[in-house]
Scaffold this active site. Structure first.
Site, PDB file in Angstrom:
ATOM      1  N   HIS A 201      -3.447  -7.104   4.801  1.00  0.00           N
ATOM      2  CA  HIS A 201      -2.138  -6.353   5.400  1.00  0.00           C
ATOM      3  C   HIS A 201      -1.052  -6.794   4.533  1.00  0.00           C
ATOM      4  O   HIS A 201      -0.492  -7.837   4.591  1.00  0.00           O
ATOM      5  CB  HIS A 201      -2.108  -6.994   6.646  1.00  0.00           C
ATOM      6  CG  HIS A 201      -0.920  -6.511   7.408  1.00  0.00           C
ATOM      7  ND1 HIS A 201      -0.436  -7.287   8.611  1.00  0.00           N
ATOM      8  CD2 HIS A 201      -0.027  -5.446   7.317  1.00  0.00           C
ATOM      9  CE1 HIS A 201       0.719  -6.941   8.885  1.00  0.00           C
ATOM     10  NE2 HIS A 201       1.059  -5.728   8.168  1.00  0.00           N
ATOM     11  N   HIS A 203       2.680  -5.033   2.907  1.00  0.00           N
ATOM     12  CA  HIS A 203       3.336  -3.493   2.583  1.00  0.00           C
ATOM     13  C   HIS A 203       3.933  -3.607   1.239  1.00  0.00           C
ATOM     14  O   HIS A 203       4.473  -4.431   0.648  1.00  0.00           O
ATOM     15  CB  HIS A 203       4.620  -3.493   3.472  1.00  0.00           C
ATOM     16  CG  HIS A 203       4.312  -3.738   4.699  1.00  0.00           C
ATOM     17  ND1 HIS A 203       3.620  -2.786   5.701  1.00  0.00           N
ATOM     18  CD2 HIS A 203       4.119  -4.763   5.774  1.00  0.00           C
ATOM     19  CE1 HIS A 203       3.556  -2.989   7.073  1.00  0.00           C
ATOM     20  NE2 HIS A 203       3.751  -4.340   7.143  1.00  0.00           N
ATOM     21  N   LYS A 274      17.085  -7.655  12.498  1.00  0.00           N
ATOM     22  CA  LYS A 274      17.465  -8.488  11.210  1.00  0.00           C
ATOM     23  C   LYS A 274      16.551  -8.589  10.170  1.00  0.00           C
ATOM     24  O   LYS A 274      16.764  -8.580   8.939  1.00  0.00           O
ATOM     25  CB  LYS A 274      17.854  -9.931  11.822  1.00  0.00           C
ATOM     26  CG  LYS A 274      19.133 -10.110  12.369  1.00  0.00           C
ATOM     27  CD  LYS A 274      19.592 -11.529  12.613  1.00  0.00           C
ATOM     28  CE  LYS A 274      21.260 -11.555  13.527  1.00  0.00           C
ATOM     29  NZ  LYS A 274      21.597 -13.071  13.522  1.00  0.00           N
ATOM     30  N   LYS A 278      16.575  -7.112   6.161  1.00  0.00           N
ATOM     31  CA  LYS A 278      16.154  -8.034   4.964  1.00  0.00           C
ATOM     32  C   LYS A 278      15.546  -7.282   3.842  1.00  0.00           C
ATOM     33  O   LYS A 278      15.533  -7.684   2.626  1.00  0.00           O
ATOM     34  CB  LYS A 278      15.357  -9.139   5.366  1.00  0.00           C
ATOM     35  CG  LYS A 278      15.776 -10.227   6.227  1.00  0.00           C
ATOM     36  CD  LYS A 278      16.751 -10.986   5.274  1.00  0.00           C
ATOM     37  CE  LYS A 278      17.447 -12.163   6.299  1.00  0.00           C
ATOM     38  NZ  LYS A 278      18.374 -12.861   5.609  1.00  0.00           N
ATOM     39  N   GLU A 475       0.889  -7.555  17.961  1.00  0.00           N
ATOM     40  CA  GLU A 475       2.015  -8.696  17.550  1.00  0.00           C
ATOM     41  C   GLU A 475       2.991  -9.099  18.508  1.00  0.00           C
ATOM     42  O   GLU A 475       3.445 -10.232  18.611  1.00  0.00           O
ATOM     43  CB  GLU A 475       2.833  -8.034  16.264  1.00  0.00           C
ATOM     44  CG  GLU A 475       3.729  -9.004  15.444  1.00  0.00           C
ATOM     45  CD  GLU A 475       4.417  -8.403  14.559  1.00  0.00           C
ATOM     46  OE1 GLU A 475       4.946  -9.073  13.828  1.00  0.00           O
ATOM     47  OE2 GLU A 475       4.459  -7.268  14.417  1.00  0.00           O
ATOM     48  N   HIS A 494      -2.557  -8.271  13.074  1.00  0.00           N
ATOM     49  CA  HIS A 494      -1.862  -9.159  13.818  1.00  0.00           C
ATOM     50  C   HIS A 494      -2.643  -9.707  15.020  1.00  0.00           C
ATOM     51  O   HIS A 494      -3.330 -10.926  15.043  1.00  0.00           O
ATOM     52  CB  HIS A 494      -0.387  -8.930  14.302  1.00  0.00           C
ATOM     53  CG  HIS A 494       0.499  -8.836  13.373  1.00  0.00           C
ATOM     54  ND1 HIS A 494       0.908  -9.697  12.552  1.00  0.00           N
ATOM     55  CD2 HIS A 494       1.193  -7.423  12.966  1.00  0.00           C
ATOM     56  CE1 HIS A 494       2.050  -9.227  11.618  1.00  0.00           C
ATOM     57  NE2 HIS A 494       2.095  -7.932  11.786  1.00  0.00           N
ATOM     58  N   ASP A 550       4.339  -9.506   4.231  1.00  0.00           N
ATOM     59  CA  ASP A 550       5.821  -9.195   3.418  1.00  0.00           C
ATOM     60  C   ASP A 550       6.166 -10.194   2.571  1.00  0.00           C
ATOM     61  O   ASP A 550       6.926 -11.159   2.815  1.00  0.00           O
ATOM     62  CB  ASP A 550       6.758  -8.630   4.284  1.00  0.00           C
ATOM     63  CG  ASP A 550       6.687  -7.525   5.200  1.00  0.00           C
ATOM     64  OD1 ASP A 550       6.876  -6.484   4.494  1.00  0.00           O
ATOM     65  OD2 ASP A 550       6.434  -7.728   6.377  1.00  0.00           O
ATOM     66  N   LEU A 552       7.948 -10.567   0.058  1.00  0.00           N
ATOM     67  CA  LEU A 552       9.158 -10.599  -0.210  1.00  0.00           C
ATOM     68  C   LEU A 552      10.125 -11.495   0.945  1.00  0.00           C
ATOM     69  O   LEU A 552      10.933 -12.299   0.509  1.00  0.00           O
ATOM     70  CB  LEU A 552       9.756  -9.129  -0.405  1.00  0.00           C
ATOM     71  CG  LEU A 552      11.299  -9.015  -0.648  1.00  0.00           C
ATOM     72  CD1 LEU A 552      11.625  -9.477  -2.136  1.00  0.00           C
ATOM     73  CD2 LEU A 552      11.822  -7.409  -0.585  1.00  0.00           C
TER      74      LEU A 552
END
Length: 654
Positions: A201, A203, A274, A278, A475, A494, A550, A552
């Site tokens: 999982h 992205h 938020k 990001k 999730e 999740h 993610d 990043l």
């Protein structure tokens, strides 16, 4: 069969509950398993052979969805010399393939679901590949599962069984941990670092580390300042230099990881808005469009370049693999063609990578912006190109080439958003859904699944690869999302809310549904790391894997998957056996082809128990595999023998 110390429960009643309660729970749970088996068979997704075999024993009538799967042939190859560990490379011309002749089917949408009829066929005859269930049947099955999940005695029974599984695992580790570790040391060359593991999982737009993205942006700012990178509203193009100086007033020297501001911190906890922000480097959506989008003024060149660097890192590590998610939004019908053209143009292939396509649940946003008229238009934009390319590959040649490496479809968005409309028999049909409210989670998944059933049947008949449904599920938000995931998803991502739903958690165990868990991601968004249920799920025997989600936003190093494993090992004191078990689970539940998994796990990895484990490849001791297999058989026997005993009692009294 390996020799190790086993824990056995003796006596006439081994379930710990009265016989009547056991029978009631068994009957309800078996009905739930039959529901899942039916939908998995309809969509050409997998269902565990052991559970299917037990279901066949108690079913009075023949169900075609319980038939044995004879598509997998086991091979008697006993050594690595017979079957090497490394799969042959697909590099060279990975996107070359045969363009099969058209099938000459006529496509149309009825009540939100695609139908195919042969040319000249009467429309009233129905589709050759129509789903073997109706909307009313699906909702009835869903309501049955809702009632089962909320039933008090069944919840108590499942809670007891889950606690029993935890206790049994703890005793097994206490008695056999030293023997398992000694067994691992006897395997030459193999350890955690060089067993295959898959990031199940992650992205694509955030698969690089923040330092990697910063270095890439700086390199482009130094070397390609005069390159046109985007187009303004008035039609004029803007170079990277203009975007840098005129809009942001930055130099390459000025940029830092802190200024990039793509990493999540405590301020994103329970703030999905938020978190989404990001994705914008330096807070600028324009930089997101330039560097991490496939469909932009540069035709996704920068995104392809940085992705190829990440894939090169995976190839260098050799044993790490990933399933990257690319987005299809459903706003227009040419999205698939643009994505496929991008993949083929830049040769986006790696032996270590397969692709999934994620569909954001953003109908309300598209409706407000006037991009779609109704929900059926969204479904049409997503699925029509897939049906057209299956019907006639030459109609979308790049898409036909790209789909060789697409393994599944994901459904993504913030699950915690409130749902104003429930999915029931009174819900509007897709062509009638013209209001600005977003449909419910179950509404999205039903129509994606129903179309996937038709598409997979069509592609199977044509000899093409099929797709699985692997949604984000559990999730946050309501628990009933997990009910929908249980019905239609091969795997989920999740699954945190299973810790609050013992019935569903037990059903996920009995069905061995893959759960890709991302503790570092959850720690920043919804659940503190120490409370994450992954270690509990693993101990009980659920099919869980570690994934990054993610990198990043959540990771710091060049190898985010290893970082995920290392933090989990430190926090939960994972042994080498448990880490290798997680790695093996990740390969099993991944979308990599069966032929490749045979190299990574062994030629007979689909066999039950120890016969399917090749320790020279997985580094998981046969002792641990035997324990998992025997415990699973014991749980199924506890459920299914109850019904047989009751039948015998009824016969005796009658």
């Amino acid at each position: 069969m390996p020799s190790f110390m086993r824990v056995a429960i003796s006596g006439e009643e081994t379930s710990g509950v009265p016989f009547a309660d056991l029978h009631e729970a068994s009957d309800a749970l078996i009905k739930a398993l039959l529901i899942r088996a039916k939908y998995m068979k309809a969509s050409h997704q997998s269902f565990p052979t052991i559970t299917k075999r037990f279901l066949r024993r108690v079913c009075d009538e023949e169900h075609d969805y319980l038939a044995e799967d004879d598509s997998i042939v086991h091979q008697k190859k006993e050594s690595i010399l017979d079957h090497p560990i490394d799969a042959p490379s697909g590099h060279g011309a990975p996107f070359e393939c045969t363009m099969e002749p058209p099938a000459n089917y006529h496509l149309q949408v009825r009540n939100g679901v695609f139908q195919e009829e042969e040319e000249g066929e009467d429309e009233n005859d129905g589709s050759l590949f129509a789903p073997p269930f109706t909307l009313a049947e699906f909702i009835a099955d869903q309501n049955l599962l809702f009632a089962l999940v909320a039933d008090g005695p069944i919840k108590s029974f499942c809670y007891r069984r889950l606690n029993y599984l935890t206790s049994k695992h703890d005793l097994h580790v206490l008695l056999n941990e030293i023997r398992e570790a000694a067994t691992q040391k006897q395997v030459s060359h193999r350890d955690f670092y060089n067993v295959r593991k898959v990031d199940t999982h992650v992205h694509a737009s955030s698969c690089m580390s923040q330092k990697h993205l910063l270095r890439f942006i700086k390199k482009k700012m130094k070397n390609e300042m005069g390159v046109a990178v985007c187009k303004l509203a008035d039609g004029t193009s803007m170079t990277l230099q203009q975007a840098r100086f005129d809009c942001l007033n930055l130099t390459a020297f000025d940029l830092s990881v802190d200024m990039l501001d793509v990493h999540c911190d405590r301020n994103t906890f329970h703030r999905f808005d938020k978190f989404n922000a990001k994705y914008n480097p330096v807070g600028e959506s324009r930089l997101r469009e330039i560097f991490i989008k496939t469909d932009n003024y540069m035709e996704g060149r920068y995104f392809a370049e940085i992705l190829k660097e990440v894939m090169s890192d995976l190839e260098e590590s050799k044993y790490q693999n990933a399933e990257y998610r690319l987005s299809i939004y459903g706003r227009s019908r040419d999205e698939w063609d643009k994505l496929a053209a991008w993949a083929v143009k830049y040769n986006m292939y790696s032996d270590n990578v397969r692709w999934l396509v994620q569909v954001p649940r953003l109908f309300d946003v598209y409706k407000v912006n006037g991009q779609v008229e109704n929900f059926e238009e969204l479904i049409t934009n997503i699925f029509e190109p897939l049906f057209e390319v299956t019907n006639d590959p030459s109609s979308h040649p790049d898409l036909h080439r790209f789909l060789q490496y697409v393994t599944g479809i994901d459904s993504v968005d913030d699950e915690s958003k409130p749902e104003r409309v429930m999915f029931d028999k009174d819900a509007a049909l897709p062509n009638e859904w013209t209001k600005h409210d977003n449909p419910s989670y179950a509404y999205y998944l039903y129509y994606m699944f129903a179309n996937l059933v038709v598409l997979n049947n069509f592609r199977k008949a044509r000899g093409f690869s099929t797709f699985v449904l692997r949604p984000h599920c559990g999730e946050a938000g309501p628990v009933h999302h997990l009910v929908t995931g249980f019905m239609v998803g091969q795997n989920i991502s999740h699954g945190l809310l299973l810790r609050k739903a013992p019935v569903l958690q037990y059903l996920y165990y009995l069905s061995q549904i893959g759960i890709a868990m991302s503790p570092l991601s959850n720690n920043s968004l919804f659940l503190n790391y120490q409370r994450n249920p992954l270690i509990e799920f693993l101990g009980r025997g659920l099919l869980v894997s570690l994934s990054t989600d993610d990198p990043l936003q959540f990771h710091f190093t060049k190898e985010p998957l290893i970082e995920e494993y290392s933090i989990a090992a430190q926090v939960w004191k994972l042994s080498s056996v448990e880490m290798c078990e997680l790695a093996r689970n990740s390969v099993i539940m991944s979308g990599f082809p069966h032929e490749i998994k045979k190299f990574w796990l062994g030629p007979n990895y689909t066999k039950e128990g120890v016969a399917g484990n090749d320790m020279s490849r997985t580094n998981v001791p046969d002792i641990r595999v035997a324990f998992r297999h025997e415990t699973f058989l014991e749980e199924l026997s506890t459920l299914f023998h109850t019904l047989k005993d009751l039948d015998c009692m009824d016969a005796a009294f009658n």
